[in-house]
Design a protein around this motif. Sequence first.
Motif, PDB file in Angstrom:
ATOM      1  N   ILE A 158      55.043-103.081  30.341  1.00 21.02           N
ATOM      2  CA  ILE A 158      55.147-103.301  28.895  1.00 21.02           C
ATOM      3  C   ILE A 158      56.356-104.167  28.561  1.00 21.02           C
ATOM      4  CG2 ILE A 158      55.450-102.186  26.659  1.00 21.02           C
ATOM      5  CD1 ILE A 158      53.890 -99.849  27.689  1.00 21.02           C
ATOM      6  N   THR A 159      56.073-105.217  27.815  1.00 19.82           N
ATOM      7  CA  THR A 159      57.097-106.120  27.298  1.00 19.82           C
ATOM      8  C   THR A 159      56.808-106.360  25.820  1.00 19.82           C
ATOM      9  OG1 THR A 159      55.824-108.117  27.785  1.00 19.82           O
ATOM     10  CG2 THR A 159      57.253-107.272  29.553  1.00 19.82           C
ATOM     11  N   LYS A 160      57.641-107.142  25.188  1.00 18.02           N
ATOM     12  CA  LYS A 160      57.395-107.490  23.782  1.00 18.02           C
ATOM     13  C   LYS A 160      56.130-108.332  23.634  1.00 18.02           C
ATOM     14  CE  LYS A 160      62.139-107.283  22.016  1.00 18.02           C
ATOM     15  NZ  LYS A 160      63.271-108.063  21.469  1.00 18.02           N
ATOM     16  N   LEU A 161      55.675-108.929  24.735  1.00 19.00           N
ATOM     17  CA  LEU A 161      54.464-109.741  24.664  1.00 19.00           C
ATOM     18  C   LEU A 161      53.221-108.887  24.457  1.00 19.00           C
ATOM     19  CD1 LEU A 161      55.070-112.289  27.587  1.00 19.00           C
ATOM     20  CD2 LEU A 161      55.572-112.592  25.165  1.00 19.00           C
ATOM     21  N   ASN A 162      53.166-107.732  25.135  1.00 19.82           N
ATOM     22  CA  ASN A 162      51.940-106.944  25.066  1.00 19.82           C
ATOM     23  C   ASN A 162      52.055-105.653  24.257  1.00 19.82           C
ATOM     24  OD1 ASN A 162      53.264-105.135  26.855  1.00 19.82           O
ATOM     25  ND2 ASN A 162      52.359-106.123  28.647  1.00 19.82           N
ATOM     26  N   LEU A 163      53.262-105.262  23.885  1.00 18.56           N
ATOM     27  CA  LEU A 163      53.420-104.038  23.108  1.00 18.56           C
ATOM     28  C   LEU A 163      52.571-104.037  21.832  1.00 18.56           C
ATOM     29  CD1 LEU A 163      54.863-101.293  22.778  1.00 18.56           C
ATOM     30  CD2 LEU A 163      56.743-102.518  21.652  1.00 18.56           C
TER      31      LEU A 163
END
Length: 474
Positions: A151-156
């Motif tokens: 999980i990163t800010k890209l997929n959160l």
Amino acid sequence: MMNYQPVTCVWEVTMGCNMRCGHCGSSCAQALPDELNTEEALELCDQLVDIGLKWVTLSGGEPLTRADVFQLVEYLSSRGVAVNMITNGWFLDKETAHKLKKSGIATVAISIDGTEQIHDKVRTEGAFAHAREAFTNLKQEGVSTGAVTTITKLNLPILDELKEELIAMGVDSWQLQLGLPMGNLKEQTDWVIEPESVTDIIRFSCQTAKEGRIKIFPADCIGYYTWQELEVKRISYGTNQVSIWDGCNAGIRGFGILHNGDILGCTSIRSKEFIEGNIKEKSLVDIWEDENAFAWRRNMNRQQLSGNCSVCHYADKCLGGCPNTRLTMKGDIHQDNPYCAYYQHMEKQKERYAGEPDVTKLFSLAQQNIAACEYQDAAIILEQLLKIKPEHIEALKAKGFCDYQCGCYKQCLLDNRKAMEINPDDAYAVRGVAMGLYATGDRANALKLMGRAVEMTRYQDGDMVNDYLIMQQG
């Protein structure tokens, strides 16, 4: 006989990989020259069996770039060890899926880091399509499948969309883990989520578990101590016999193996100072049973922790949650862990009461929390009260009691000593000091003070008398 019995390990069988993922914690590229050869790897397999392992996860790099990986799977599975594999799925065509099934693989997990556009951005163009095809090929062979999402800010923001994609692919289980600034992600720190987002991940996991369409498993870096976390475990494991987080498994029930045979507590904590030995030089059992091995984990205690973790009600059991989270985020495994749901709860409680000026209201709220055995919350409220009125003796004694219940014995001593300075004849302040001294090892002075406290109450407080008798016995 082993003091610690390992049951699982993660083995990075190669550093070779066909992708250059933006969040790769190992910064994998080419296979390295010191990689274990087939003979060495099979010898290691024998040692894994002999030490009593139940599960082995083969990872990388990309394990399917290693030519003998099917041989390793077959060798381990034939000897009763369940073998799981984490792959990017690029090479998992029909023939490879069949070979994995034939070799006895237990589960194949494919890394999926978002819907197609996001996944391909993180990995490489076409990666998502290959992963989707890989799931199809595995399902046709009857192999249990999983997805692993970093999980990163890209997929959160798109976890719901990704969930629907995975369900449509027929994925059996889904693991969520935090993207931490190590390896390639150290160069993409703007991708790393904020600490408070961990509560959103747990909430999403609980909602997904309740839907019952895909089993979901937050990794050990996501938690801790919320009813939602327990609910996810109960549903996904299909049993009510689940427990709260009991501390990191590294060096306790599991370990990691690097491509060259280095043994460490966890493959994520891979700095040289955490390497316990190498199987080319020393047997696995000798490394595991060395009294000095894994000391950073086996000897860790709450006194080594800092910040919120040092005063947490769960500190003795939790020891700060995932050590790698603290290491990568703060540079030290002994720092506190803001990526913890209970930590976030504590911070919100501090914010909630920070502006409350009414001492009477605060004390009443603290008493209500104590009655409900919510000692951590009560301590936070009392701390705010004591900022307003430092000489509030009842608040000092109550906070000392809460600190004791939370295992913060030194703070318990400080609080009750302040109360004794205000009133040396307060039996319960004296008792609090005695309890603090006893818990911190000064039993002789603790016994003297507890005897004094009992005499001050004329032996009429049964609990105090009982504490005194326990101290006398030893």
